[in-house]
Write a protein that holds these residues in place. Structure first.
Motif, PDB file in Angstrom:
ATOM      1  N   GLN A  37     -17.473  -6.815 -10.050  1.00  0.00           N
ATOM      2  CA  GLN A  37     -17.853  -6.031 -11.223  1.00  0.00           C
ATOM      3  C   GLN A  37     -17.246  -6.641 -12.473  1.00  0.00           C
ATOM      4  N   GLN A  41     -20.245  -3.782 -16.688  1.00  0.00           N
ATOM      5  CA  GLN A  41     -21.441  -4.019 -15.879  1.00  0.00           C
ATOM      6  C   GLN A  41     -21.379  -3.226 -14.580  1.00  0.00           C
ATOM      7  N   GLY A  42     -22.498  -3.154 -13.894  1.00  0.00           N
ATOM      8  CA  GLY A  42     -22.543  -2.489 -12.612  1.00  0.00           C
ATOM      9  C   GLY A  42     -21.985  -3.368 -11.513  1.00  0.00           C
ATOM     10  N   PRO A  43     -21.629  -2.781 -10.382  1.00  0.00           N
ATOM     11  CA  PRO A  43     -21.157  -3.576  -9.250  1.00  0.00           C
ATOM     12  C   PRO A  43     -22.245  -4.538  -8.782  1.00  0.00           C
TER      13      PRO A  43
END
Lengths: 117, 111
Positions: A37, A41-43
């Motif tokens: 991550q 931001q998203g995983p």
């Protein structure tokens, strides 16, 4: 503890060194996931295991990245010859099992923050 | 295929409602919703399966329209504790447990 445990929490290394990140999932959880991550931001999916079998490693960026879960419990994500672009939060998550093809709730660890100088 | 979330960010006053959308260009099998507070790990909210499922707990609910390949998360009468980043995660097959997450929607609740 009862949660997903990751170590080290923080790792600073020099470019070119190898690092190993450890994940100890919740006891009894069949599935174990590795995500990366970036800040804000998203995983980003890296790889996942059911028991000791690596089911999907399509998210590993290149062959410097590898993961194992030899006994179906603790997992290690290894990054060889680290580069500055590898700097990120690496998160592990575990899940009890999938049911009818549906992955259950993912329990995320606090993550290992890697900084490559 | 990474799902697309909208909006990217929302600022609300306490008590207002919000809708966060998640869409995919591929057929979806399940949609997962998580919330992450600053400096913490993502925390599970709910899973929705095919079949137009709707779920909810407290004042947070969600729907899944498999025909439109999209899901929406509804936050009603928002509370300060709802602040954080919301992620949808999608699985596009019933034989793959891989969950792919969107880039997230940042929600900030003002008192």
């Amino acid at each position: 503890g009862a949660g997903v445990s990751q170590s080290p929490r923080y790792k600073v290394t020099k470019r070119g060194q190898d690092v190993a990140l450890r994940c100890d999932p919740i006891s009894g959880h069949v599935s174990l996931y590795w995500y990366r991550q970036a800040l804000g931001q998203g995983p980003e999916f890296l790889t996942y295991f059911n028991y000791e079998a690596q089911q999907d490693k399509s998210g590993l960026p290149n062959d410097r990245f590898s993961a194992e879960r030899p006994e179906g419990s603790i997992s290690t994500l290894t990054i060889q010859r680290t580069e500055q672009r590898d700097s990120a939060m690496y998160r592990c998550a575990s899940s009890f099992a999938s049911s009818g093809g549906v992955t259950g709730e993912l329990f995320f660890g606090e993550g290992s923050r890697l900084t490559v100088l | 295929q990474q799902p697309v979330q909208s909006p990217q960010a929302v600022i609300l006053r306490e008590g207002e409602d919000a809708v966060i959308n998640c869409s995919s260009s591929k057929a979806l099998y399940s949609v997962h919703w998580y919330r992450q507070k600053h400096g913490e790990a993502p925390v599970f909210l709910m899973i929705l399966l095919k079949g137009g499922e709707q779920k909810g707990h407290d004042k947070i609910s969600a729907s899944f329209n498999e025909k439109k390949q999209q899901s929406s998360l509804y936050l009603t009468a928002s509370q300060l504790s709802y602040s954080g980043t919301y992620f949808c995660g999608t699985a596009d097959t019933d034989r793959d447990d891989k969950i792919i997450f969107g880039k997230g929607t940042r929600l900030h609740i003002l008192p």
